[in-house]
Design an enzyme around this catalytic site. Sequence first.
Site, mmCIF file in Angstrom:
data_model
loop_
_atom_site.group_PDB
_atom_site.id
_atom_site.type_symbol
_atom_site.label_atom_id
_atom_site.label_comp_id
_atom_site.label_asym_id
_atom_site.label_seq_id
_atom_site.Cartn_x
_atom_site.Cartn_y
_atom_site.Cartn_z
ATOM 1 N N CYS A 51 25.747 73.308 81.564
ATOM 2 C CA CYS A 51 26.655 72.267 82.044
ATOM 3 C C CYS A 51 27.948 72.868 82.594
ATOM 4 C CB CYS A 51 26.911 71.252 80.931
ATOM 5 S SG CYS A 51 27.663 69.701 81.459
ATOM 6 N N ALA A 52 29.069 72.584 81.969
ATOM 7 C CA ALA A 52 30.349 73.138 82.403
ATOM 8 C C ALA A 52 30.617 74.523 81.813
ATOM 9 C CB ALA A 52 31.486 72.189 82.014
#
Length: 186
Positions: A104-105
């Site tokens: 994800c991030a």
Amino acid sequence: MSKSVLVPLATGFEEIEAISIIDTLRRAGANVTIASINQDLIVTSAHHVKIIADSLLKDVSTDSFDMIALPGGYDGAMSLAKEELPQQVIKEFHQKGKFVSAICAAPIALHSAGVLKGIEFTCYPGMEGLMPGGIYIDDQNVVVSGKVITSRGPATALAFGLTLVEQLFSLDKAKELAAGMLKSCC
């Protein structure tokens, strides 16, 4: 020999990603240590779920681990990218040729540690602009570049976890787990 994985958590982590990583690796037989980067063992997720870590990151010796796996969640990922201790740990894993993974991030933390330079990676769409120097792949849910493994986001968390199992153990182990979880795999 048992495989060991370090999962650092920072306030604001994405709970689906963290639990998918932890659960899938433990089902495979890995010794997974959840380590809070905060000063407290209780870490609050992006959606206000509280997880009790096994230890504080500052108290963990990284020598016995085979892999580090970073869950996303924007705030948690930014803490992993900006705070000195997680950055030091990520760099240490990478320099020692151990598996370094993020979803994800969280690839932003790998970028900050210099891990993504010149290699293929993926991340949550829109975050790639914060990670110049790497080769962004936008059409794969999980990207394996040598010992660096990245994934896109919450919906890819189980595929990411199974890929970590495949890389750490074997494709057969990942397929066995996937079948038991009623998921097509690999």
